[in-house]
Scaffold this motif. Structure first.
Motif, mmCIF file in Angstrom:
data_model
loop_
_atom_site.group_PDB
_atom_site.id
_atom_site.type_symbol
_atom_site.label_atom_id
_atom_site.label_comp_id
_atom_site.label_asym_id
_atom_site.label_seq_id
_atom_site.Cartn_x
_atom_site.Cartn_y
_atom_site.Cartn_z
ATOM 1 N N VAL A 63 50.456 45.551 -5.614
ATOM 2 C CA VAL A 63 49.151 46.190 -5.749
ATOM 3 C C VAL A 63 49.201 47.475 -4.933
ATOM 4 C CG1 VAL A 63 48.072 44.900 -3.830
ATOM 5 C CG2 VAL A 63 46.640 45.911 -5.627
ATOM 6 N N PHE A 64 48.638 48.529 -5.511
ATOM 7 C CA PHE A 64 48.510 49.826 -4.860
ATOM 8 C C PHE A 64 47.024 50.083 -4.690
ATOM 9 C CE2 PHE A 64 52.610 49.839 -6.743
ATOM 10 C CZ PHE A 64 53.402 50.698 -6.010
ATOM 11 N N GLY A 130 46.092 50.092 -8.431
ATOM 12 C CA GLY A 130 47.080 49.866 -9.475
ATOM 13 C C GLY A 130 47.679 48.489 -9.293
ATOM 14 N N LEU A 131 47.915 47.803 -10.389
ATOM 15 C CA LEU A 131 48.544 46.486 -10.371
ATOM 16 C C LEU A 131 49.856 46.596 -11.123
ATOM 17 C CD1 LEU A 131 45.358 44.469 -11.304
ATOM 18 C CD2 LEU A 131 46.488 44.467 -9.064
ATOM 19 N N ALA A 148 48.932 50.766 -16.556
ATOM 20 C CA ALA A 148 49.185 51.974 -17.327
ATOM 21 C C ALA A 148 50.485 52.579 -16.822
ATOM 22 C CB ALA A 148 48.038 52.958 -17.163
ATOM 23 N N HIS A 149 51.168 53.306 -17.690
ATOM 24 C CA HIS A 149 52.419 53.972 -17.316
ATOM 25 C C HIS A 149 52.308 55.458 -17.617
ATOM 26 C CE1 HIS A 149 54.830 50.331 -16.693
ATOM 27 N NE2 HIS A 149 54.215 49.821 -17.731
ATOM 28 N N PRO A 150 52.748 56.328 -16.688
ATOM 29 C CA PRO A 150 52.830 57.752 -17.015
ATOM 30 C C PRO A 150 54.021 57.980 -17.952
ATOM 31 C CG PRO A 150 53.761 57.356 -14.845
ATOM 32 C CD PRO A 150 53.192 56.040 -15.331
ATOM 33 N N ALA A 151 54.089 59.146 -18.568
ATOM 34 C CA ALA A 151 55.240 59.483 -19.395
ATOM 35 C C ALA A 151 56.495 59.509 -18.527
ATOM 36 C CB ALA A 151 55.018 60.840 -20.061
ATOM 37 N N GLY A 152 57.620 59.143 -19.125
ATOM 38 C CA GLY A 152 58.890 59.193 -18.411
ATOM 39 C C GLY A 152 59.256 57.862 -17.784
ATOM 40 N N ALA A 153 60.051 57.940 -16.743
ATOM 41 C CA ALA A 153 60.545 56.743 -16.059
ATOM 42 C C ALA A 153 59.393 55.990 -15.390
ATOM 43 C CB ALA A 153 61.584 57.136 -15.014
ATOM 44 N N PRO A 154 59.563 54.671 -15.172
ATOM 45 C CA PRO A 154 58.516 53.913 -14.478
ATOM 46 C C PRO A 154 58.234 54.508 -13.090
ATOM 47 C CG PRO A 154 60.181 52.431 -15.386
ATOM 48 C CD PRO A 154 60.700 53.829 -15.544
ATOM 49 N N ASP A 155 56.958 54.638 -12.752
ATOM 50 C CA ASP A 155 56.561 55.166 -11.444
ATOM 51 C C ASP A 155 55.191 54.601 -11.082
ATOM 52 O OD1 ASP A 155 55.974 56.515 -9.134
ATOM 53 O OD2 ASP A 155 56.056 58.519 -10.025
ATOM 54 N N PHE A 156 55.192 53.460 -10.396
ATOM 55 C CA PHE A 156 53.942 52.798 -10.026
ATOM 56 C C PHE A 156 53.123 53.613 -9.031
ATOM 57 C CE2 PHE A 156 56.401 48.581 -10.640
ATOM 58 C CZ PHE A 156 56.212 48.623 -12.011
ATOM 59 N N ALA A 159 49.503 58.610 -10.112
ATOM 60 C CA ALA A 159 48.044 58.452 -10.174
ATOM 61 C C ALA A 159 47.586 57.757 -11.454
ATOM 62 C CB ALA A 159 47.372 59.821 -10.052
ATOM 63 N N ALA A 160 48.311 57.921 -12.564
ATOM 64 C CA ALA A 160 47.937 57.269 -13.825
ATOM 65 C C ALA A 160 47.950 55.750 -13.715
ATOM 66 C CB ALA A 160 48.875 57.712 -14.949
#
Length: 170
Positions: A63-64, A130-131, A148-156, A159-160
């Protein structure tokens, strides 16, 4: 709430649901339920609960929490190990976050696995969160799950991924 797999990371897990409960202003309970071919998932063995780095390298749940200054990241392993970090900005200024030990319980049954966590919230949380989850399969491959995932590589940390709000204290 349902976590979505990152499109570039296949997994033996087919669904992850998260329930949030806030019994008091400073307490948050998260219940992560996973479903799918759990025999294909590598779960860390049970250990004494302790703060441990690098949990994200194996199956763990996260969790973030947005804060007045930056954000906090918490990692929870089915082993009962955990981590808590504070950041000043996107992946910047990482340091251990002072926190009480969270309560972590892991169980499996025929239908899936459930990780329940209760943690003390920092006093400056803003409500956005974020979860996410990282699922390691028995071949050592990892899949990345988030609201939700931003475009590109996974990045928890992006901000998205802060796509939910804390429930009200009740």
């Amino acid at each position: 709430m349902f976590l979505r797999p990152h499109p570039d990371s296949p997994s033996p897990v087919t669904r992850i649901e998260v329930e949030m409960l806030r019994e008091a202003p400073d307490l948050l309970t998260l219940i992560y339920s996973i479903f799918g071919d759990l025999e294909g998932v590598s779960f860390p063995p049970a250990q004494a609960s302790a703060r441990t780095d690098d949990l994200w390298k194996h199956t763990c749940f996260e969790v973030f929490l947005g804060a007045e200054q930056g954000y906090c990241e918490y990692n929870f392993s089915p082993s009962s190990q955990w981590a808590a970090y504070r950041f000043d900005g996107h992946r910047a200024g990482m340091r251990d976050a002072p926190t009480a030990d969270p309560s972590i319980e892991w169980r499996t049954d025929d239908g899936g696995g459930v990780l329940s966590v209760t943690l003390r919230l920092p006093p400056d949380v803003t409500g956005w969160l974020g979860l996410s989850a990282i699922i390691e399969d028995t071949n050592g491959n990892r899949s990345f799950w988030a609201l939700a995932h931003p475009a590109g590589a996974p990045d928890f940390h992006h901000a998205a991924c802060f796509a939910a709000e804390l429930p009200p204290a009740g």
